[in-house]
Design an enzyme around this catalytic site. Structure first.
Site, PDB file in Angstrom:
ATOM      1  N   ARG A  17     -30.763  33.956 -35.366  1.00 14.96           N
ATOM      2  CA  ARG A  17     -31.092  33.166 -34.187  1.00 14.96           C
ATOM      3  C   ARG A  17     -32.359  32.355 -34.466  1.00 14.96           C
ATOM      4  O   ARG A  17     -33.248  32.825 -35.204  1.00 14.96           O
ATOM      5  CB  ARG A  17     -31.297  34.070 -32.965  1.00 14.96           C
ATOM      6  N   LYS A  36     -32.738  40.010 -30.090  1.00 21.37           N
ATOM      7  CA  LYS A  36     -32.178  39.853 -28.756  1.00 21.37           C
ATOM      8  C   LYS A  36     -31.599  41.162 -28.239  1.00 21.37           C
ATOM      9  O   LYS A  36     -31.761  41.513 -27.070  1.00 21.37           O
ATOM     10  CB  LYS A  36     -31.090  38.774 -28.776  1.00 21.37           C
ATOM     11  N   HIS A  95     -29.213  26.611 -33.248  1.00 22.85           N
ATOM     12  CA  HIS A  95     -28.340  27.758 -33.010  1.00 22.85           C
ATOM     13  C   HIS A  95     -26.965  27.548 -33.630  1.00 22.85           C
ATOM     14  O   HIS A  95     -26.220  28.501 -33.879  1.00 22.85           O
ATOM     15  CB  HIS A  95     -28.211  27.994 -31.501  1.00 22.85           C
ATOM     16  N   ARG A 130     -25.334  29.433 -36.706  1.00 22.23           N
ATOM     17  CA  ARG A 130     -24.657  30.715 -36.518  1.00 22.23           C
ATOM     18  C   ARG A 130     -23.157  30.504 -36.293  1.00 22.23           C
ATOM     19  O   ARG A 130     -22.325  31.208 -36.882  1.00 22.23           O
ATOM     20  CB  ARG A 130     -25.279  31.467 -35.341  1.00 22.23           C
ATOM     21  N   HIS A 134     -24.592  40.889 -33.649  1.00 19.49           N
ATOM     22  CA  HIS A 134     -24.008  41.049 -32.325  1.00 19.49           C
ATOM     23  C   HIS A 134     -24.011  42.527 -31.971  1.00 19.49           C
ATOM     24  O   HIS A 134     -23.820  43.381 -32.829  1.00 19.49           O
ATOM     25  CB  HIS A 134     -22.584  40.500 -32.291  1.00 19.49           C
ATOM     26  N   TYR A 169     -21.704  53.657 -37.845  1.00 25.33           N
ATOM     27  CA  TYR A 169     -20.717  53.670 -38.923  1.00 25.33           C
ATOM     28  C   TYR A 169     -20.634  52.298 -39.587  1.00 25.33           C
ATOM     29  O   TYR A 169     -20.665  52.179 -40.811  1.00 25.33           O
ATOM     30  CB  TYR A 169     -19.351  54.060 -38.367  1.00 25.33           C
TER      31      TYR A 169
END
Length: 410
Positions: free
Chosen positions: A245, A272, A335, A338, A362, A372
């Site tokens: 970001r 974030k 941005h 991304r 995310h 995991y």
């Protein structure tokens, strides 16, 4: 004799306090300073007590007599007016602590210390600002007295200024505060529960992003030819390789970056989602950062402000650089790097979707699944970072048709 207004006005201060009696226990205490205080002398449960009614002339003679009569009516019922006055003060303090803004401040403080689910600094700042917009409308009201119409009128003031997304988010935050008040036994129900759909829905806008492979190559060549500030150019050169970001890139510090280990460890407070994030660095990324290290290293911000090294680069710097290269805001943004990476990495079909999502930082609400994936896909992410940078180099060369290169193995 009962007191009169003339007698009260003519009463002069003396060296010691003295009383002017009215009737039924009411008297005026004249102080050496000239102040005149209303008092009621009464007996309850066999004890003599005194109750204050305020000062003259703020409390007139007729007002004092009315308060006396109310107090005597309470005494006749066996209620101590002094104790009731103390209880009223306590109730007032409780009501003051239960205003919407007081509970909103309490809720924000809780969310900031909520561990993994806590607000990041950026989210906290934004949320506290939006809630502050309600201070002048419902902020000072006791939360139990707020009606749906009060909240709707408050957020519609924000909406009327054209700030549709801010109005929507403020209503959402207000609902969170009300639900917190319910959970802490200070409110029976959330008054905003029936306000869904009451506000104008903001138009969803996406960050400008170039996702066509050929145009990506054109953009990369344009960045290499940038003639503005060198630091801005290097930020634009690094951004497509790491696709973090924009705020995370601007706030990068040398203490977080291990050039020898090809790793950038971003602390949770800068993310974030409020979770630490590790970025594997390709050879190309390391090369750009080594060049930067000789200019802005070895400590502090990787991309400091041109005015002072104590602050990071401005949030508008990369976007301004893209505008200078001729890219409009609906074409490409900081941005957008991304979305560029997400689109092309997924289209390649060479990488597990979860590895791509993890690289984009995310969130994953399932803690076991998140743990995991972080372990299972780390080596894949390291390989993907190098593959992606190599692919960007291929695009930069400007071939008309750019096939996805094979994934490195071993």
């Amino acid at each position: 004799m009962a007191l009169t207004d003339i007698a009260i006005r003519n009463a002069k201060a003396r060296t010691k306090p003295y009383k002017l009696a009215d009737a039924l226990g009411l008297f005026l205490l004249v102080q050496p300073s000239g102040g005149k205080l209303w008092r009621l002398k009464y007996r309850i449960d066999g004890r003599e007590k005194k109750l204050g009614f305020g000062t003259y002339p703020d409390v007139t003679l007729s007002d004092a007599r009315k308060r006396r009569d109310d107090a005597r009516a309470m005494i006749a019922k066996g209620i101590d007016p002094s104790r009731e006055k103390q209880r009223d003060k306590v109730r007032s303090r409780i009501e003051a602590a239960d205003t919407f803004m007081a509970i909103a401040d309490e809720y924000c403080a809780k969310r900031k210390r909520d561990g993994e689910k806590g607000w990041s600094p950026a989210t906290a700042t934004r949320s506290e600002y939006l809630l502050s917009l309600l201070r002048g409308s419902i902020g000072r009201l006791a939360i139990s007295e707020i009606e749906p119409a009060d909240v709707l009128a408050a957020v519609r003031k924000i909406e009327a200024k054209g700030n549709l997304e801010s109005a929507r988010r403020t209503l959402q935050l207000a609902s969170m505060v009300f639900r917190y008040a319910v959970a802490t036994a200070r409110l029976r129900s959330d008054p905003t529960r029936d306000l869904r759909g009451a506000l104008t829905a903001p138009k969803v806008t996406h960050y400008g992003a170039i996702t066509d492979a050929k145009r990506v190559g054109e953009l990369l060549r344009a960045i290499d030819g940038y003639e503005g500030q060198a630091l801005t150019k290097q930020a634009m050169q690094l951004a497509p390789h790491v696709f973090v970001r924009p705020g995370e890139l601007r706030h990068a510090e040398w203490s977080e970056i291990d050039l020898d280990g090809a790793l950038w460890a971003i602390p949770a407070g800068k993310m974030k989602m409020g979770k630490a994030h590790h970025v594997p660095l390709s050879q190309q990324s390391v090369a750009i950062l080594r060049d930067l290290h000789s200019v802005t290293g070895p400590s502090g911000y990787v991309f400091p402000s041109i005015r002072t090294r104590a602050r990071p680069m401005s949030e508008n710097t990369i976007n301004a650089g893209l505008r200078r290269l001729g890219y409009a805001s609906d074409e490409m943004t900081a941005h957008g790097f991304r979305a560029m990476a997400s689109t092309l990495l997924n289209e390649s079909g060479k990488w597990h979707p979860d590895a791509i999502e993890r690289a984009l930082a995310h969130g994953d609400t399932d803690k076991v699944r998140a743990a995991y994936h972080r372990g299972a896909h780390w080596q894949e992410r390291v390989e993907m970072a190098q593959w992606w940078s190599d692919y960007l180099d291929t695009l930069r060369k400007g071939a008309d048709i750019v096939p996805f290169p094979d994934r490195a193995t071993g």
